[in-house]
Design a protein around this motif. Sequence first.
Motif, PDB file in Angstrom:
ATOM      1  N   TYR A 103      47.839  48.792  43.513  1.00  0.00           N
ATOM      2  CA  TYR A 103      46.423  49.124  42.678  1.00  0.00           C
ATOM      3  C   TYR A 103      46.704  49.018  41.175  1.00  0.00           C
ATOM      4  O   TYR A 103      47.663  48.739  40.558  1.00  0.00           O
ATOM      5  CB  TYR A 103      46.555  50.597  43.042  1.00  0.00           C
ATOM      6  CG  TYR A 103      46.169  51.189  44.606  1.00  0.00           C
ATOM      7  CD1 TYR A 103      44.931  51.254  44.888  1.00  0.00           C
ATOM      8  CD2 TYR A 103      47.337  51.286  45.436  1.00  0.00           C
ATOM      9  CE1 TYR A 103      44.723  51.788  46.261  1.00  0.00           C
ATOM     10  CE2 TYR A 103      47.175  51.757  46.507  1.00  0.00           C
ATOM     11  CZ  TYR A 103      46.067  51.854  47.212  1.00  0.00           C
ATOM     12  OH  TYR A 103      45.727  52.449  48.578  1.00  0.00           O
ATOM     13  N   TYR A 104      45.373  48.929  40.858  1.00  0.00           N
ATOM     14  CA  TYR A 104      45.291  48.653  39.275  1.00  0.00           C
ATOM     15  C   TYR A 104      46.228  49.827  38.586  1.00  0.00           C
ATOM     16  O   TYR A 104      46.919  49.778  37.618  1.00  0.00           O
ATOM     17  CB  TYR A 104      43.997  48.832  38.758  1.00  0.00           C
ATOM     18  CG  TYR A 104      43.247  47.642  38.989  1.00  0.00           C
ATOM     19  CD1 TYR A 104      43.338  46.377  38.208  1.00  0.00           C
ATOM     20  CD2 TYR A 104      42.081  47.645  40.173  1.00  0.00           C
ATOM     21  CE1 TYR A 104      42.458  45.302  38.343  1.00  0.00           C
ATOM     22  CE2 TYR A 104      41.605  46.424  40.309  1.00  0.00           C
ATOM     23  CZ  TYR A 104      41.417  45.369  39.541  1.00  0.00           C
ATOM     24  OH  TYR A 104      40.750  44.098  39.652  1.00  0.00           O
ATOM     25  N   GLU A 105      46.199  50.820  39.185  1.00  0.00           N
ATOM     26  CA  GLU A 105      46.890  52.266  38.554  1.00  0.00           C
ATOM     27  C   GLU A 105      48.487  51.893  38.451  1.00  0.00           C
ATOM     28  O   GLU A 105      49.198  52.491  37.728  1.00  0.00           O
ATOM     29  CB  GLU A 105      46.509  53.410  39.203  1.00  0.00           C
ATOM     30  CG  GLU A 105      46.740  54.814  38.456  1.00  0.00           C
ATOM     31  CD  GLU A 105      46.170  56.042  39.066  1.00  0.00           C
ATOM     32  OE1 GLU A 105      46.553  57.154  38.654  1.00  0.00           O
ATOM     33  OE2 GLU A 105      45.279  55.826  40.024  1.00  0.00           O
ATOM     34  N   ARG A 120      45.186  37.964  30.092  1.00  0.00           N
ATOM     35  CA  ARG A 120      44.909  39.311  29.764  1.00  0.00           C
ATOM     36  C   ARG A 120      45.075  40.273  30.959  1.00  0.00           C
ATOM     37  O   ARG A 120      44.960  39.613  32.255  1.00  0.00           O
ATOM     38  CB  ARG A 120      43.443  39.357  29.225  1.00  0.00           C
ATOM     39  CG  ARG A 120      42.421  38.887  30.084  1.00  0.00           C
ATOM     40  CD  ARG A 120      41.145  39.053  29.572  1.00  0.00           C
ATOM     41  NE  ARG A 120      39.848  39.124  30.271  1.00  0.00           N
ATOM     42  CZ  ARG A 120      39.021  38.104  30.773  1.00  0.00           C
ATOM     43  NH1 ARG A 120      39.185  36.847  30.108  1.00  0.00           N
ATOM     44  NH2 ARG A 120      38.010  38.442  31.605  1.00  0.00           N
ATOM     45  N   ARG A 121      45.162  41.253  30.915  1.00  0.00           N
ATOM     46  CA  ARG A 121      45.790  42.334  32.014  1.00  0.00           C
ATOM     47  C   ARG A 121      44.498  42.425  32.987  1.00  0.00           C
ATOM     48  O   ARG A 121      45.063  42.578  34.368  1.00  0.00           O
ATOM     49  CB  ARG A 121      45.936  43.638  31.439  1.00  0.00           C
ATOM     50  CG  ARG A 121      46.514  44.396  32.601  1.00  0.00           C
ATOM     51  CD  ARG A 121      46.939  45.992  31.741  1.00  0.00           C
ATOM     52  NE  ARG A 121      48.130  45.899  31.465  1.00  0.00           N
ATOM     53  CZ  ARG A 121      48.718  47.074  30.960  1.00  0.00           C
ATOM     54  NH1 ARG A 121      47.985  48.307  31.158  1.00  0.00           N
ATOM     55  NH2 ARG A 121      49.875  47.020  30.795  1.00  0.00           N
ATOM     56  N   GLY A 153      31.069  42.182  34.009  1.00  0.00           N
ATOM     57  CA  GLY A 153      30.898  42.982  32.801  1.00  0.00           C
ATOM     58  C   GLY A 153      31.858  42.748  31.776  1.00  0.00           C
ATOM     59  O   GLY A 153      31.949  43.413  30.942  1.00  0.00           O
ATOM     60  N   GLY A 154      32.779  41.897  31.806  1.00  0.00           N
ATOM     61  CA  GLY A 154      33.551  41.399  30.959  1.00  0.00           C
ATOM     62  C   GLY A 154      35.112  42.107  30.952  1.00  0.00           C
ATOM     63  O   GLY A 154      35.289  42.898  32.049  1.00  0.00           O
ATOM     64  N   PRO A 155      36.004  42.138  30.149  1.00  0.00           N
ATOM     65  CA  PRO A 155      37.127  42.676  30.066  1.00  0.00           C
ATOM     66  C   PRO A 155      36.977  44.144  30.312  1.00  0.00           C
ATOM     67  O   PRO A 155      36.254  44.860  29.920  1.00  0.00           O
ATOM     68  CB  PRO A 155      37.826  42.445  28.780  1.00  0.00           C
ATOM     69  CG  PRO A 155      37.197  41.164  28.309  1.00  0.00           C
ATOM     70  CD  PRO A 155      35.758  41.359  28.824  1.00  0.00           C
ATOM     71  N   LEU A 156      38.156  44.539  31.247  1.00  0.00           N
ATOM     72  CA  LEU A 156      38.105  46.231  31.473  1.00  0.00           C
ATOM     73  C   LEU A 156      39.064  46.783  30.248  1.00  0.00           C
ATOM     74  O   LEU A 156      39.827  46.541  29.675  1.00  0.00           O
ATOM     75  CB  LEU A 156      38.935  46.222  32.825  1.00  0.00           C
ATOM     76  CG  LEU A 156      38.348  45.403  34.099  1.00  0.00           C
ATOM     77  CD1 LEU A 156      39.435  45.749  35.298  1.00  0.00           C
ATOM     78  CD2 LEU A 156      37.009  45.988  34.442  1.00  0.00           C
ATOM     79  N   ALA A 157      38.512  48.177  30.369  1.00  0.00           N
ATOM     80  CA  ALA A 157      39.205  49.021  29.365  1.00  0.00           C
ATOM     81  C   ALA A 157      40.371  49.789  29.984  1.00  0.00           C
ATOM     82  O   ALA A 157      40.247  50.137  31.089  1.00  0.00           O
ATOM     83  CB  ALA A 157      38.263  49.991  28.868  1.00  0.00           C
ATOM     84  N   ALA A 176      40.666  55.864  36.199  1.00  0.00           N
ATOM     85  CA  ALA A 176      40.490  57.102  36.303  1.00  0.00           C
ATOM     86  C   ALA A 176      38.901  57.710  35.983  1.00  0.00           C
ATOM     87  O   ALA A 176      38.772  58.760  36.149  1.00  0.00           O
ATOM     88  CB  ALA A 176      41.416  57.629  35.459  1.00  0.00           C
ATOM     89  N   LYS A 177      37.945  56.778  35.731  1.00  0.00           N
ATOM     90  CA  LYS A 177      36.781  57.233  35.221  1.00  0.00           C
ATOM     91  C   LYS A 177      35.789  57.500  36.518  1.00  0.00           C
ATOM     92  O   LYS A 177      36.073  57.036  37.644  1.00  0.00           O
ATOM     93  CB  LYS A 177      35.907  56.059  34.331  1.00  0.00           C
ATOM     94  CG  LYS A 177      36.777  56.004  33.154  1.00  0.00           C
ATOM     95  CD  LYS A 177      36.227  54.847  32.318  1.00  0.00           C
ATOM     96  CE  LYS A 177      36.876  54.744  30.992  1.00  0.00           C
ATOM     97  NZ  LYS A 177      36.503  53.503  30.110  1.00  0.00           N
TER      98      LYS A 177
END
Length: 271
Positions: free
Chosen positions: A196-198, A228-229, A261-265, A270-271
């Motif tokens: 997972y990303y997490e 980039r990540r 939508g471009g690079p993730l924050a 968790a949002k």
Amino acid sequence: MSNWEVYAIKYADRNARVRADSFIFDDNHDAPHAMDYFVWLIRRGDEVILVDTGYDAEEGALRDRPIRLDPVGALAPLGVAPQDVTELIVTHLHYDHAGGLHLFPNARLHLQEAEMAYATGPCMCHDTLRAPFTAGHICEAVKRLYSGKVTFYDGDAQVADGVTVHKIGGHSRGLQAVRVRTDAGWLVLASDASHYYENIWARKLFPIVVDLQDMLDGFDQLDRLTTRRDLIIPGHDPAVRHLFPQSLADHVFRLDQGPLGGPLADGFWAK
């Protein structure tokens, strides 16, 4: 040389899971946490490289984990027939990544030496370590070896121009990630180096692990491999289907242009 297209192809899911199935030491251990199952296709013109095979309906019945699409049928919208696949990167030999080797009889397997040694060695005397493997899948890999259709690697290696493999371990002894040059930059198919990303973004460990240090060190290695990540693609995260555009069919997602939508924050999961 030109860059590669990369597709994530979903063929199964498991929704009756909780966060304790995905993360060690998670505070919210009993919250629902779904899992998707993917294979990946790398394509440049007429060149095709399949990454992992998924598993078939027979394996799904044996493990009570039914598939939604046969891996061969899942590839059909991309115009790829099983006999057309001649290069197959196997990230590791767990049932859900190597359970369809027999479906691609013309494929040469690209595999880490350590993974074959692990799956056929004394560690398989332990029920817990053996559980993610199926004997028939390992026998198929051995048959492919004896027919001269396995290329072994010991660490980092180039499979094709712009496609490299990198031994990470952790989840399985010879687990490898796949690095691909794309228009968006260097993309990494993490497979189960980060389910997972997490796992990677929060440095959380997945519970099925043969070496904890290798898993943790692997998160850092994935970061080093990519531009980039958010170009690190986890192996089982349903979020992939929401972050990347559908392409050709509702179970196929194109990865090589980067997330919508471009690079993730940081902390987006968790949002």
